[in-house]
Write an enzyme that holds these catalytic residues in place. Structure first.
Site, PDB file in Angstrom:
ATOM      1  N   GLU A 121      46.651  37.457  36.722  1.00 57.91           N
ATOM      2  CA  GLU A 121      47.943  36.916  36.266  1.00 57.91           C
ATOM      3  C   GLU A 121      48.910  36.637  37.403  1.00 57.91           C
ATOM      4  O   GLU A 121      50.022  37.178  37.441  1.00 57.91           O
ATOM      5  CB  GLU A 121      48.587  37.880  35.260  1.00 57.91           C
ATOM      6  CG  GLU A 121      47.800  38.018  33.980  1.00 57.91           C
ATOM      7  CD  GLU A 121      48.566  38.773  32.885  1.00 57.91           C
ATOM      8  OE1 GLU A 121      49.614  39.365  33.189  1.00 57.91           O
ATOM      9  OE2 GLU A 121      48.087  38.773  31.744  1.00 57.91           O
ATOM     10  N   GLU A 174      41.286  40.090  29.036  1.00 62.35           N
ATOM     11  CA  GLU A 174      42.034  41.160  28.369  1.00 62.35           C
ATOM     12  C   GLU A 174      42.155  40.793  26.907  1.00 62.35           C
ATOM     13  O   GLU A 174      42.634  39.705  26.570  1.00 62.35           O
ATOM     14  CB  GLU A 174      43.427  41.340  28.985  1.00 62.35           C
ATOM     15  CG  GLU A 174      43.376  42.054  30.315  1.00 62.35           C
ATOM     16  CD  GLU A 174      44.718  42.138  31.019  1.00 62.35           C
ATOM     17  OE1 GLU A 174      45.741  42.324  30.337  1.00 62.35           O
ATOM     18  OE2 GLU A 174      44.725  42.016  32.251  1.00 62.35           O
TER      19      GLU A 174
HETATM   20  C1  GAL Z   1      48.543  41.907  30.780  1.00 65.20           C
HETATM   21  C2  GAL Z   1      48.374  42.429  32.182  1.00 65.20           C
HETATM   22  C3  GAL Z   1      47.942  43.875  32.172  1.00 65.20           C
HETATM   23  C4  GAL Z   1      48.811  44.656  31.234  1.00 65.20           C
HETATM   24  C5  GAL Z   1      48.709  44.066  29.863  1.00 65.20           C
HETATM   25  C6  GAL Z   1      49.435  44.819  28.781  1.00 65.20           C
HETATM   26  O1  GAL Z   1      49.247  40.701  30.724  1.00 65.20           O
HETATM   27  O2  GAL Z   1      47.416  41.699  32.879  1.00 65.20           O
HETATM   28  O3  GAL Z   1      48.007  44.406  33.457  1.00 65.20           O
HETATM   29  O4  GAL Z   1      50.104  44.614  31.703  1.00 65.20           O
HETATM   30  O5  GAL Z   1      49.229  42.754  29.916  1.00 65.20           O
HETATM   31  O6  GAL Z   1      49.316  44.172  27.537  1.00 65.20           O
END
Ligand code: GAL
Length: 809
Positions: free
Chosen positions: A415, A491
């Site tokens: 990100e 994620e």
């Molecule tokens: C993402 C990020 C992670 C964490 C996550 C929480 O956008 O890459 O490190 O912060 O959100 O939902």
């Protein structure tokens, strides 16, 4: 014959007496001195450190707290910012003359400076990376040496608890002057057929002597049960102070492939000869397996499609902080495997090398990521030369990890806003990072992890091989623009919950949070940018090009306490003090106790193992006559629920539903609570697969201790995890027990940490007590260097005590 040498390393209380091989690794684990704060002259040998604290490595100076209640919950309210000095004395005897000595650090948070005998040997920046220095010319051979390390986290930035100090192992490597360079071996398998594979072994050999040498290397391959399969020899004249690659390609007939089910490991032996004598010998473990991403059908391992059932894991280990204990890692992986996980993403920084070794052995695929952002979170400062930084850090990262069969994908970062939007030469920096990965490993795909959906229109995917996107089907635009690239949901979920905690009524929206400072464990909550687990399951069912998902997160971690971070609690009318100190994202809590969600994943990911999990608990004295929804997570497709033997009806999963929860859960949303017994009978294809019962418990009256391993090793590193539970007189865990438990440990061990998975707890992680949280807590016991027994006794006011004995060998 090789001349055998003996090194003696004396410490305050211990001396190492090692009969050296051609290469010796000496673990600098014991008897360090530590002091927090800047200290003038701390690097000088004559400095008096007698008043300093005695510590062993791994060490995280901030995990013992105390918590700063008004502090930043996003980094756990722990005092990790500052300077720390470490000192260690060691002796090298005369036999070390003529040897090369390197010092290898697996990770120091952050900006370490390394001194030997008062002289600066070198500096590093990135706190998560491994690095090394050649210290030969700084040493007093046949005399005492003083190693001093300064760690400085003041300029480090983080979105979670990073830890502080020398939190991973430190070793000396002693070799002859002609040796295989550190991480200088590269093993890969250019050809893999069912009956035949080719293995290329390349060793970067250095002649650090002042004269030219005729060097011969025998490269050989050994089978998993250590039979030599083939070998080949290669010789070069190696000029003084130069290095050269010695490469041979060898055949392996009828190879046993490395796979998730059967993670077979071979070994490459590289033996270096100078003048007919062995100068160095190195064994490199490797696997024979093929990997490929397909445009429309996801990921293939050994020509078989594998859906990636992954989790993200931060580097921390709950109450142990960032300090890396191999057993803590192994336990995490075992718990994750039990949930059905077949892949790990090390969000978002270079992992401890042992993690990759474990993944190789346990059959877990590894999504290997180097950075979160390209700023102070990666220890890149305004003054940093990016090109130089990128090269050094990617070099160490890739060279260290490239022989692991578990690694199937490199990620150059998570990100990174300006890279996605091509701001501040973003694409140039992306290109630089990717090129350096390819320079050191041209054989694996590379990715960038994205979150800015519209940025795909700038087509940054031209620079890498796989679309990796976090959350909310954000991969859609990129996939449309470039349909020839597969998609990884790097994620998924970010579902939020507190183990053991339930709120009523069920939320209308995923972002319905209350001032309870806990998140209901019905698994229906997520932040605005994310989703519940079931949505990701559904998207993957419907779109075969998705290679799989990496759940945010497998374990809870310190920091990032969404939705109760400082800003959010203030928006809810509360103060900094109310902000939590650890996350709600995990499928298991901070100490490794499964939340309900663990069983939701298991029920879907491990269809051939029967899972029948009922939630919530059945102790609701204040809700008699009121609604308490009941959910069942099962690999069955149907179930019938009974309350006090009265059927509340059958529910079946609906595989066609557009509402994802209906596909993956069985829900009785209206159940009028009465105490007693809740029973569920589950079916698959009309056949009963099992039943499960939940009962209203009596009062908590006794403690129960359960240890994960009864015997541990006397190496100052091994751990035993003891689960503490509050039970009623019938032996049922009381789901509301919150008792304070006093701990007494006798024998050759110590309490390394305690905890209970309550993100709102500000009790210390190192203490001789722990509070039960919804019935449970965990005590982590660490061995010392002496064998014998250790006994832990737990007591609480009004409860029958319990104890457990651990053997230390
Ligand atoms: C993402 C990020 C992670 C964490 C996550 C929480 O956008 O890459 O490190 O912060 O959100 O939902």
């Amino acid at each position: 014959m090789i001349k055998q040498i003996i090194f003696l390393f004396f410490c305050v209380s211990l001396s190492y007496n090692l009969v050296a091989q051609e290469r010796d690794y000496i673990n600098l684990q014991r008897d360090w001195k530590f002091k927090l704060g800047e200290t003038a002259s701390a690097a000088l040998p004559e400095f008096d450190d007698s008043a300093w604290e005695e510590v062993d490595i791994p060490h995280d100076w901030a995990i013992s707290g105390p918590f700063e209640l008004e502090g930043n919950g996003s980094t756990a309210k722990l005092p990790w910012k500052g300077i720390g000095w470490y000192r260690k004395e060691f002796n090298i005897v005369e036999e070390a003359k003529g040897k090369r000595v390197h010092i290898i650090f697996d990770g120091v948070m952050a900006f370490p400076e390394v001194y030997i005998n008062g002289q600066l040997v070198g500096k590093w920046d990135y706190g998560y990376n491994s690095f090394y220095f050649d210290i030969t010319d700084f040493l007093n051979v046949d005399g005492s040496n003083l190693l001093a390390v300064k760690a400085d986290t003041r300029q480090h930035d983080s979105r979670w608890y990073p830890g502080a100090g020398i939190y991973r192992k430190v070793r000396l490597l002693v070799t002859n002057p002609v040796y295989v360079e550190i991480w200088g071996n590269h093993v890969h398998t250019p050809i893999i057929k069912p009956h035949y594979a080719e293995v290329t072994i390349s060793s970067s050999v250095k002649n650090s002597s002042n004269s030219d040498q005729k060097v011969t290397v025998i490269q050989s391959v050994y089978s998993p049960n250590n039979n030599k399969l083939s070998e080949d020899t290669i010789s070069y004249e190696l000029a003084a102070n130069t290095a050269k690659k010695f490469e041979r390609t060898l055949a392996v007939h009828a190879p046993s492939l490395w796979s998730i089910e059967s993670p077979t490991l071979y070994s490459a032996k590289s033996t270096v000869y100078v003048n007919g004598e062995v100068s160095d010998e190195l064994n490199t473990s490797f696997g024979i397996r093929s990997i490929r991403f397909t445009a429309d059908d996801g990921f293939y391992l050994n020509d078989k499609r594998v859906q990636l059932k992954g989790v993200n894991l931060h580097h921390g280990h709950g109450p142990l902080g960032a300090a890396f204990y191999p057993r803590a890692m192994e336990r995490q992986l075992q718990i994750m495997k039990d949930m059905g996980v077949n892949a790990i993403r090390n969000s978002h920084n270079v992992a401890a090398p042992e993690l990759l070794e474990m993944c190789d052995k346990m059959g877990l695929l590894f999504f290997n990521e180097v950075f979160d952002k390209y700023d102070a979170k990666a220890d890149i400062l305004d003054t940093t030369n990016f090109e130089n930084f990128a090269h050094r850090n990617i070099r160490n990262f890739v060279m260290r990890d490239r022989n692991h069969p578990s690694v199937f994908l490199w990620s150059v970062g998570n990100e990174i806003g300006d890279v996605q939007w091509n701001i501040n030469n973003g694409f140039d920096r992306l290109h630089t990072m990717v090129n350096y990965v390819k320079k050191y490993d041209p054989f694996r795909p590379v990715t960038l992890v994205n979150d800015q959906m519209e940025s795909a229109k700038l087509r940054h995917f031209r620079y890498y091989d796989v679309h990796s996107w976090n959350y909310g089907q954000r991969y859609r635009i990129a996939r449309k623009l470039e349909p020839d690239m597969s998609v990884v949901i790097s994620e998924s979920a970010s579902t939020l919950s507190t183990r053991g905690f339930y709120e009523f009524p069920l939320p209308d929206k995923k972002t319905d949070f209350t001032k309870s400072l806990q998140v209901s464990s019905y698994d229906l909550n997520a932040p605005w940018w994310a989703e519940i687990a079931d949505d990701d399951f559904m998207w993957q069912q419907d779109e075969a090009y998705i290679a799989g998902e990496f759940v945010w997160t497998g374990f809870d971690y310190l920091g990032e306490p969404t939705p109760y971070d400082n800003q959010s609690v203030k928006e809810m009318g509360m103060t900094d003090k109310e902000a939590s100190r650890s996350s709600y994202f995990g499928a298991v809590d901070l100490v490794g106790l499964p939340k309900d969600r663990f069983y939701l994943y298991k029920s879907y990911w491990v269809p051939n193992v029967n899972t029948i999990h009922i939630l919530p608990h059945w102790n609701w004295p204040e809700r008699v006559g009121k609604n308490v929804p009941v959910f069942v997570y099962t690999n069955g497709d149907e179930a019938e629920l009974f309350l006090n033997d009265k059927s509340l009806g059958k529910r079946a999963k609906n595989p066609m539903s557009e509402n994802s929860t209906e596909r993956f859960r069985l829900m009785w949303k209206n159940v009028t609570y009465e105490p007693g017994t809740l029973k569920v009978i589950a079916y698959k294809n009309g056949v009963k697969i099992g039943e499960e019962t939940l009962s209203t418990t009596k009062e908590v009256s006794q403690l129960k201790l359960t240890v994960d391993r009864k015997t541990i090793t006397a190496d100052g590193l091994d751990l035993a995890y003891v689960t503490v539970e509050g039970l009623d007189e019938n032996g049922n865990t009381h789901p509301l027990a919150m008792n304070r438990v006093k701990l007494k440990l006798t024998g050759n061990a110590e309490i390394a940490g305690v905890g209970n998975g309550n993100p709102q707890s500000f009790e210390p992680f190192q203490a001789n007590y722990v509070d039960l949280f919804y019935g449970k807590a965990v005590v982590i016991i660490k061995s010392r260097y002496k064998s014998g027994k250790a006994k832990l006794t737990a007591s609480a006011e009004g409860l029958k005590l319990d104890s457990v004995t651990i053997q230390i060998e």
